[in-house]
Design a protein around this motif. Structure first.
Motif, mmCIF file in Angstrom:
data_model
loop_
_atom_site.group_PDB
_atom_site.id
_atom_site.type_symbol
_atom_site.label_atom_id
_atom_site.label_comp_id
_atom_site.label_asym_id
_atom_site.label_seq_id
_atom_site.Cartn_x
_atom_site.Cartn_y
_atom_site.Cartn_z
ATOM 1 N N ILE A 143 40.206 -24.684 95.742
ATOM 2 C CA ILE A 143 41.663 -24.656 95.928
ATOM 3 C C ILE A 143 42.176 -23.217 95.911
ATOM 4 O O ILE A 143 43.003 -22.822 96.741
ATOM 5 C CB ILE A 143 42.366 -25.487 94.839
ATOM 6 N N ASP A 144 41.678 -22.425 94.966
ATOM 7 C CA ASP A 144 42.122 -21.028 94.859
ATOM 8 C C ASP A 144 41.770 -20.226 96.111
ATOM 9 O O ASP A 144 42.542 -19.365 96.544
ATOM 10 C CB ASP A 144 41.483 -20.363 93.636
ATOM 11 N N ALA A 145 40.623 -20.531 96.693
ATOM 12 C CA ALA A 145 40.134 -19.717 97.811
ATOM 13 C C ALA A 145 40.673 -20.166 99.167
ATOM 14 O O ALA A 145 40.932 -19.330 100.040
ATOM 15 C CB ALA A 145 38.606 -19.740 97.834
ATOM 16 N N LYS A 146 40.859 -21.477 99.343
ATOM 17 C CA LYS A 146 41.122 -21.997 100.686
ATOM 18 C C LYS A 146 42.500 -22.634 100.869
ATOM 19 O O LYS A 146 42.951 -22.788 102.002
ATOM 20 C CB LYS A 146 40.054 -23.040 101.053
ATOM 21 N N TRP A 159 53.778 -28.228 104.187
ATOM 22 C CA TRP A 159 52.741 -27.901 103.198
ATOM 23 C C TRP A 159 51.865 -29.112 102.906
ATOM 24 O O TRP A 159 50.634 -29.004 102.843
ATOM 25 C CB TRP A 159 53.390 -27.404 101.909
ATOM 26 N N LEU A 160 52.491 -30.278 102.747
ATOM 27 C CA LEU A 160 51.730 -31.484 102.422
ATOM 28 C C LEU A 160 50.801 -31.873 103.572
ATOM 29 O O LEU A 160 49.637 -32.231 103.353
ATOM 30 C CB LEU A 160 52.688 -32.632 102.101
ATOM 31 N N GLN A 166 43.471 -30.122 105.323
ATOM 32 C CA GLN A 166 42.394 -29.365 104.684
ATOM 33 C C GLN A 166 41.490 -30.277 103.860
ATOM 34 O O GLN A 166 40.279 -30.041 103.763
ATOM 35 C CB GLN A 166 42.983 -28.262 103.804
ATOM 36 N N PHE A 167 42.055 -31.322 103.272
ATOM 37 C CA PHE A 167 41.224 -32.315 102.580
ATOM 38 C C PHE A 167 40.187 -32.893 103.542
ATOM 39 O O PHE A 167 39.009 -33.033 103.201
ATOM 40 C CB PHE A 167 42.097 -33.441 102.026
ATOM 41 N N LEU A 172 36.979 -34.011 101.309
ATOM 42 C CA LEU A 172 37.295 -34.471 99.959
ATOM 43 C C LEU A 172 37.642 -35.957 99.978
ATOM 44 O O LEU A 172 38.476 -36.393 100.769
ATOM 45 C CB LEU A 172 38.464 -33.672 99.380
ATOM 46 N N CYS A 173 37.029 -36.726 99.103
ATOM 47 C CA CYS A 173 37.302 -38.163 99.031
ATOM 48 C C CYS A 173 38.610 -38.395 98.267
ATOM 49 O O CYS A 173 39.239 -37.455 97.769
ATOM 50 C CB CYS A 173 36.152 -38.895 98.349
#
Length: 269
Positions: A143-146, A159-160, A166-167, A172-173
């Protein structure tokens, strides 16, 4: 003789019509059973994935049972055929209170699933094995990096949507998306999350509450522009300026006025 024959023929015709009607009814019933079977088979078992979308799962059940015109008691019975052993045990314990009431069944099942999810999240946060801690650390680093974190500034919906894309990009499940929520928020947005953490049991619920909270405020902030009012400087015209010696003389005249005595005849040009 002819009368007996005609009566016999009429009886045979009636039997033939009855048989045809019975065949049609049987065929129609068989078709309805096939349609019912297909509709019921399209409903998924209530596994972990479906439990994260319990509202959608119950909606599909309700719509199917409405189309099949199932009575309330049969709806409850049919729904339990999609349960695993744990859910069957819950139903047996709640069976008397539900009492074959479909609405009550849906409400209690939804509450049971949400309580179960809360317990899982709490258990994971309290008793992390080393592997889970490493997973959470990796999640935080990802999360911090991407990802872009939200702090009540900017377009909420944009944003959402970007976060959800990105998920998908990083695979990401549903559970990982849910675990990522606190790492995605900062400042006031994080404080809002902490205040409502008991209500947020999935990323879908988070999205719903999040949009309700911030979609209006973000647009308001964008529309409000700061306006600075600068007071105009007022400068006296040059012809009104008074030099320092003149000002001193004027002050003295005011403090010590000069009085003239005598008549007007004493004044000469």
């Amino acid at each position: 003789m002819s009368t007996l024959q005609s009566t016999s023929e009429l009886a045979e015709e009636q039997k033939t019509c009855d048989r045809m009607a019975q065949l049609e009814i049987k065929s129609s019933l068989q078709l309805l059973r096939e349609q019912e079977k297909m509709a019921l088979q399209s409903i998924k078992k209530l596994n972990e994935e479906e439990m994260t979308h319990i509202d959608q799962w119950l909606f599909v059940l309700h719509k199917t049972y409405e189309e099949l015109e199932y009575p309330s008691s049969h709806r409850v019975f049919q729904a339990t055929t999609y349960f695993n052993d744990e859910q069957q045990l819950w139903y047996e314990q709640s069976k008397a209170e539900i009492n074959n009431d479909w609405s009550c069944f849906c409400d209690r099942l939804k509450r049971h699933i949400q309580d179960r999810q809360k317990a899982q999240v709490h258990s994971q946060s309290m008793n992390h094995p080393l592997s889970n801690i490493n997973e959470i650390t990796s999640m935080e680093n990802l999360i911090d990096a991407k990802f872009i974190k939200y702090s009540c500034i900017g377009d909420t919906k944009a944003w959402l949507l970007q976060t959800m894309n990105q998920f998908k990009q990083y695979g990401l499940c549903c559970l990982e998306q849910f675990q990522a929520i606190p790492f995605l928020l900062i400042d006031e947005a994080y404080l809002w999350y902490v205040e409502h953490i008991d209500l947020i049991t999935s990323f879908e619920l988070f999205s719903k509450l999040f949009l309700q909270q911030y979609s209006s405020t973000s647009s308001t902030k964008q529309n409000n522009t700061s306006v600075e009012t600068i007071a105009p400087s007022i400068t006296a015209p040059s012809f009104l300026s008074i030099s320092h010696p003149q000002q001193t003389i004027a002050d003295e005249i005011i403090k010590k006025p000069t009085y003239f005595r005598g008549s007007k005849d004493d004044v000469h040009d």
